[in-house]
Design an enzyme around this catalytic site. Structure first.
Site, PDB file in Angstrom:
ATOM      1  N   GLU A  98       0.830  -1.214   0.000  1.00  0.00           N
ATOM      2  CA  GLU A  98       0.000   0.000   0.000  1.00  0.00           C
ATOM      3  C   GLU A  98       0.865   1.265   0.000  1.00  0.00           C
ATOM      4  OE1 GLU A  98      -3.086  -0.134  -0.476  1.00  0.00           O
ATOM      5  OE2 GLU A  98      -3.514  -2.216   0.029  1.00  0.00           O
ATOM      6  N   ASN A 116       1.241   3.957  -3.024  1.00  0.00           N
ATOM      7  CA  ASN A 116       0.932   5.377  -2.794  1.00  0.00           C
ATOM      8  C   ASN A 116       2.073   6.277  -3.275  1.00  0.00           C
ATOM      9  OD1 ASN A 116      -1.575   5.062  -1.678  1.00  0.00           O
ATOM     10  ND2 ASN A 116      -0.919   5.347   0.451  1.00  0.00           N
ATOM     11  N   ARG A 148      -8.787   3.895  -7.760  1.00  0.00           N
ATOM     12  CA  ARG A 148      -8.197   3.644  -6.447  1.00  0.00           C
ATOM     13  C   ARG A 148      -9.331   3.450  -5.448  1.00  0.00           C
ATOM     14  NH1 ARG A 148      -4.353   1.437  -7.628  1.00  0.00           N
ATOM     15  NH2 ARG A 148      -3.834   1.442  -5.427  1.00  0.00           N
TER      16      ARG A 148
END
Lengths: 146, 117
Positions: free
Chosen positions: A46, A50, A105
């Protein structure tokens, strides 16, 4: 028991799996459960995703730094980029909030990090990149050789 | 490990089997293939079979949620089977557990589809 490592890699999506594999290998001496291992792989994925998508707007050729350390049972992972930074960290952490809905997303990245780790510290400001510090204590098991 | 995808068709039901790891790097290709089956091949219902999936993160949730909306808009049904406990936690956290029907095995899913479609 103490160890640390730092890896810098290019902001390419191929490196998301590299980051996961690296952290799994690094944390192996802590004798994590399968669930702890998967939790950590997920949050690393994650944070690196990002950095690529939000920090660098999917541009490759930029640096992402993965720093891992442990002391006794606590694992600390720091993922940093020198990208665009986050204007409002609290808003970014809101479940289902995403600044890039056009990229499909889910807006679940920070929620997953906060659920799977003991502590999540996000330091960011516009233009100054983002630093995500993730901490997790491994559950004590009956270890044979300590 | 990369993501392997296999597609199987039964009338207007598309079965998608995923093996390996579904992350941001793999999500784009899966989305494009899945959309091709929905739009070009006009498959209305989808069973997403995940028993071979070793890893998924929120990028996978995004793809599933995106297709769920498209299938829903076409009055179809999306069902998911073979979910590991780790992947299940992500579906739970995201609220998808409340939106979609889940089955333990592919056989159970196909039985449910037999009843529902």
């Amino acid at each position: 028991m103490k160890n640390r490592m730092t890896l810098t890699f290019d902001s390419r999506s191929e490196n998301e799996s590299l980051a996961r594999v690296t952290v799994s290998g690094f944390m192996a001496p802590l004798d994590p459960t399968m669930e702890e291992m998967m939790d950590v792989k997920t949050v690393v994925s994650e944070a690196v995703t990002n950095a690529i998508i939000h920090g660098y707007d999917s541009e490759d050729g930029k640096d992402i730094e993965l720093h891992c350390a442990y002391e006794n049972d606590e694992l600390v992972i720091v993922i940093s980029d020198n990208g665009s930074g986050i204007e409002d960290v609290e808003m970014a952490k809101e479940p289902l909030y995403t600044s890039k809905p056009e990229l499909e997303r889910s807006g679940m990245g920070f929620t997953i990090m906060e659920n799977f780790m003991d502590h999540v510290l996000v330091t960011s400001s516009p233009g100054n990149g983002t630093r995500v510090e993730l901490r997790k204590k491994m559950v004590a098991k009956d270890r044979v050789c300590h | 490990m990369a993501l392997a995808t296999a597609y199987e068709v039964h009338d207007n039901l598309l079965i998608i089997r995923l093996e390996g790891e579904l992350d941001h790097h793999e999500a784009d290709k899966l989305r494009k293939e899945w959309q091709w089956w929905l739009k070009e091949k006009r498959k209305r219902h989808v069973l997403l079979e995940l028993s071979g999936l070793d890893f998924m993160d929120s990028s996978g949730l995004g793809v599933v949620l995106g297709r769920y909306k498209e299938i829903q808009a076409n009055e179809g049904m999306l069902m998911i089977s073979g979910v590991s406990s780790e992947v299940d936690r992500l579906f739970e956290l995201s609220g998808l557990k409340k939106l979609l029907p889940f089955a333990v095995t592919e056989e159970e899913a196909l039985q449910k589809f037999g009843v529902m479609i």
